[in-house]
Scaffold this motif. Structure first.
Motif, PDB file in Angstrom:
ATOM      1  N   GLU A 217       7.199  -5.444   2.866  1.00 56.25           N
ATOM      2  CA  GLU A 217       7.352  -6.495   3.871  1.00 56.25           C
ATOM      3  C   GLU A 217       7.163  -7.863   3.221  1.00 56.25           C
TER       4      GLU A 217
ATOM      5  N   ASP B 138       5.556   5.355  -0.712  1.00 56.76           N
ATOM      6  CA  ASP B 138       4.539   4.494  -0.088  1.00 56.76           C
ATOM      7  C   ASP B 138       3.943   5.281   1.082  1.00 56.76           C
TER       8      ASP B 138
ATOM      9  N   ASN C  84       5.779 -11.372   2.519  1.00 56.67           N
ATOM     10  CA  ASN C  84       4.449 -11.896   2.821  1.00 56.67           C
ATOM     11  C   ASN C  84       4.145 -13.028   1.850  1.00 56.67           C
TER      12      ASN C  84
ATOM     13  N   TYR D 172      -9.339  -7.713   5.606  1.00 55.05           N
ATOM     14  CA  TYR D 172      -7.891  -7.904   5.496  1.00 55.05           C
ATOM     15  C   TYR D 172      -7.518  -9.215   6.191  1.00 55.05           C
TER      16      TYR D 172
ATOM     17  N   PHE E  67       6.104  -6.318  -4.456  1.00 53.21           N
ATOM     18  CA  PHE E  67       5.859  -5.488  -3.271  1.00 53.21           C
ATOM     19  C   PHE E  67       7.051  -5.588  -2.324  1.00 53.21           C
TER      20      PHE E  67
ATOM     21  N   THR F  20       2.753 -12.203  -1.873  1.00 54.18           N
ATOM     22  CA  THR F  20       3.775 -11.794  -2.834  1.00 54.18           C
ATOM     23  C   THR F  20       4.615 -12.992  -3.278  1.00 54.18           C
TER      24      THR F  20
ATOM     25  N   ASN G  11       2.287   4.469   3.482  1.00 53.37           N
ATOM     26  CA  ASN G  11       2.430   3.830   4.790  1.00 53.37           C
ATOM     27  C   ASN G  11       3.718   4.242   5.502  1.00 53.37           C
TER      28      ASN G  11
ATOM     29  N   TRP H  15      -5.107  -9.809  -1.007  1.00 57.24           N
ATOM     30  CA  TRP H  15      -4.189  -8.665  -1.032  1.00 57.24           C
ATOM     31  C   TRP H  15      -2.908  -9.056  -0.307  1.00 57.24           C
ATOM     32  N   HIS H  16      -1.798  -8.502  -0.768  1.00 57.90           N
ATOM     33  CA  HIS H  16      -0.521  -8.812  -0.108  1.00 57.90           C
ATOM     34  C   HIS H  16      -0.369  -8.075   1.231  1.00 57.90           C
ATOM     35  N   THR H  17      -0.759  -6.801   1.254  1.00 61.03           N
ATOM     36  CA  THR H  17      -0.655  -6.030   2.498  1.00 61.03           C
ATOM     37  C   THR H  17      -1.670  -6.550   3.507  1.00 61.03           C
ATOM     38  N   LEU H  18      -1.272  -6.624   4.759  1.00 63.51           N
ATOM     39  CA  LEU H  18      -2.146  -7.126   5.830  1.00 63.51           C
ATOM     40  C   LEU H  18      -2.625  -8.551   5.551  1.00 63.51           C
TER      41      LEU H  18
END
Lengths: 426, 426
Positions: A183, A293, A185, A93, A180, A188, A295, A130-133
């Motif tokens: 958050e 989601d 980022n 990540y 997304f 995205t 999360n 990846w967008h997350t993390l």
């Protein structure tokens, strides 16, 4: 660019007998001169599965790097891990691997990857994009700088780990990447500007440019027609997807047979081998259905216990899920998303070991399948007058031992096989 | 093939004031010699909207073709139709248009299309390619024959109707096309073999080859990320989508502001003008949420009445929906899916006229907007000493009349405009 879309092959259908995973082998043994080794006692044993029985190896990284908080407990987890699995997924990540720009955790991850590789475990990196993390410092860059930073990162990781990690989730969760909402980022932001196809192309082409012998996955949790449309977009754009990654986190309830077989039918039609990349099956209460989601589900470990009833159900569901996936010829591997409950994503009781390190029934059930029902233990056999012996087993690596000499044997294809082996090896 | 994907233009955002629909026009009138027509009385009146206020014209086809069961009632519907709308959608469902191979209903549809065109109504054909209501005889063909039959059909319709219908829904509901489970059909068979992108390419390229000056829509009901992925697949594959078609049948409840604005935000980012192609808002009870395919909801007209409470709610929702869509600069047209309840799809009470032909409140409300609040009726104005007059109005076609001479005027762009007009025309 030439389209890589192909019409569905008609042959790939579900077969719960698992005949497509087994071979009936007739093996002729001969000595160094080529003469048959007639009427001899031999030992045959399986060494590995062709099928990828994977698990994440996240929780062993600190221990491998000599930073364990509880070395005895971690060593016990490692031992359980190696007793069951033959594929490891390690975390890349962006926001953790390179939280500070220019300071990637290459050494630590390389040590972990080598530890697995030295034990015969195939290692996959997850994910290159990846967008997350994703790295927070991307947010400070202009769009074209983000593009370049992501390209640089992908090339660097693929090169730095070549020969140790040659399989990567090239890009993760592209279906929601440009929209997304959770958050802000940089990934995205870029995806919205460039579109989903350009993002896939970026990841696949940079990775393959850095290592032409790489195996690259497209990976997603979205099992709707959206993922089908995305796959078709990639194939039409000439992006070579080596393996198709399907997640199956079941925090909100298990899929069941109908849904699983429908997913297999729909995603096998692209003629790309399928990896079930992320499977979680809980031994506690599910996340409420209205949480969209996962999360968002913030619960302490104490408030989300593994229960006796849950563990019994988990064992049933784990066995059923593994049987179904092995039942489809398109599936090449299945990665469980975490062996111990300790440090599990969301604090979910989704591991196969309890927090105290003891096995849940699902661990034992899985062991009984992978190293029991689907495994050929050391078996004494005797060759006939022509030096032949016969055995049936799952596809994978075997060894034949005769008078202390050991010869390896790999069985690739299902059905009847006639193979020859010389002992001792030349 | 060059990608047609473009980064989102930043300027296209929602503005409920509708300033982007209006112009403040300063018009200078001069005579045939170029001298200003100072201090003169003129009449200015709007003739048409630039915005497409559409409706299906299905229920008028029999009447136009002299086959009405109740000519007086149909004539009344036609009059109500023309009083409100400026765009018609006509049906070209393969299984009805050409139920028997080689016997297309070209003459009947051409008569209907000409009837609308003669009255200044723009006509769209719906659709050139769709799995539902596709010709049953396709099922008897081999895959490559299906492909050819669909190509032939598209070219034939586009050519036969050129000059009368030059706007088409090229292909409908591609998101589910290859996995459509409701009934076996030849289009789904082909889509599964060729993939979604090839199906879109087939429709768009054949249609454009038959008429280069055509306007082609991609149309879908699926407002999820699946449609986004599909659009991006088409754009990356170089398929030129002239207009993006979004359906908004609300049989299971109205979208509301949040959902509508989110859809507008998501689908406007492709920089393709948007047509809301199919809108239905009920004046009766909604279809239960657990019905996933609306075609499964089989109810008689008597069992699904238009209610007083439902009609009041429908009027509110219709007004809100029209205001929201006009509020987004990307939206070019909005087509309501049926004026009378009679013969409406699913027997739903979704029309703007009751079964007895009387207006529901929604009809009157819509009329008050389209030909009231958003319309400039004939207005007496007077030029100043320089021959100038000023008026504000919605974009569209106007007429200026002076001493019986009439000059047309089209206002294309929002904001302040300075135009000149000679009267009488040269």
């Amino acid at each position: 660019m030439t389209s890589l879309f192909t019409a569905p092959a008609p042959s790939r259908s579900y077969d719960p007998s698992l005949a497509h995973r087994r071979s009936q082998t007739t093996l002729t043994l001969s000595d160094a001169t080529g003469a048959p080794l007639a009427d001899r006692d031999v030992l045959v044993r399986q060494r590995d599965h062709a099928f990828g029985f994977g698990c994440i190896g996240f929780e062993l990284i600190d221990w491998i790097n000599g930073r364990s908080q509880d070395a005895a407990a971690d060593a016990a987890v490692a031992q359980r891990w190696l007793a069951l699995f033959n594929r490891a997924t390690l975390p890349f990540y962006g926001g953790r691997f390179e939280a500070v720009r220019g300071e990637p955790k290459t050494a630590e991850l390389l040590a972990a990857a080598r530890w697995f590789k030295d034990r015969g475990i195939g290692v996959k990196g997850h994910p290159l994009l990846w967008h997350t993390l994703s790295p927070p410092w991307l947010m400070e860059l202009e769009v074209e700088e983000i593009d370049q930073a992501l390209r640089d990162r992908i090339r660097r990781e693929v090169r730095d780990f070549a020969g140790v990690i040659d399989t990567w989730d090239a890009i993760n969760e592209v279906v929601i990447m440009p929209v997304f909402p959770v958050e802000p980022n940089g990934v995205t932001t870029l995806a919205r500007q460039k579109g989903r196809v350009a993002m896939m192309r970026l990841a696949f082409e940079e990775a393959r440019a850095a290592n032409p012998n790489i195996t690259l996955l497209l990976n997603d949790f979205d099992m709707s027609t959206a993922y089908e449309c995305l796959i078709e977009a990639a194939l039409e754009a000439g992006i070579q997807i080596d393996r198709l990654g399907l997640q199956s986190h079941m925090h909100q309830g298990t899929w069941g047979e109908e849904q699983t077989l429908r997913v297999l039918e729909r995603f096998s039609r692209y003629n790309i081998p399928i990896h079930f990349t992320e499977t979680t099956i809980l031994s506690g209460t599910p996340v409420p259905a209205d949480i969209s989601d996962l999360n968002d589900w913030q619960v302490s470990p104490e408030a989300w216990p593994s229960t006796e009833e849950g563990e019994a159900r988990q064992a049933e569901e784990v066995e059923a899920h593994y049987r179904r996936l092995l039942g489809h010829p398109s599936v090449e591997s299945l990665t469980y998303w975490g062996l111990p409950d300790k440090d599990m994503w969301l604090n979910a009781p989704g591991g196969l070991l309890r927090r105290d390190g003891t096995s849940k029934p699902a661990y034992d059930r899985l062991h009984q399948l992978i190293k029991g029902e689907w495994w050929m233990p050391e078996t004494p056999l005797r060759t006939d007058e022509a030096g032949r012996l016969q055995f049936e087993g799952f596809l994978g690596d075997y060894e034949v031992e005769l008078d202390g000499a050991i010869a390896p044997l790999t069985i690739h294809a299902p059905g009847a096989a006639h193979l020859g082996l010389r002992l001792p090896l030349a």
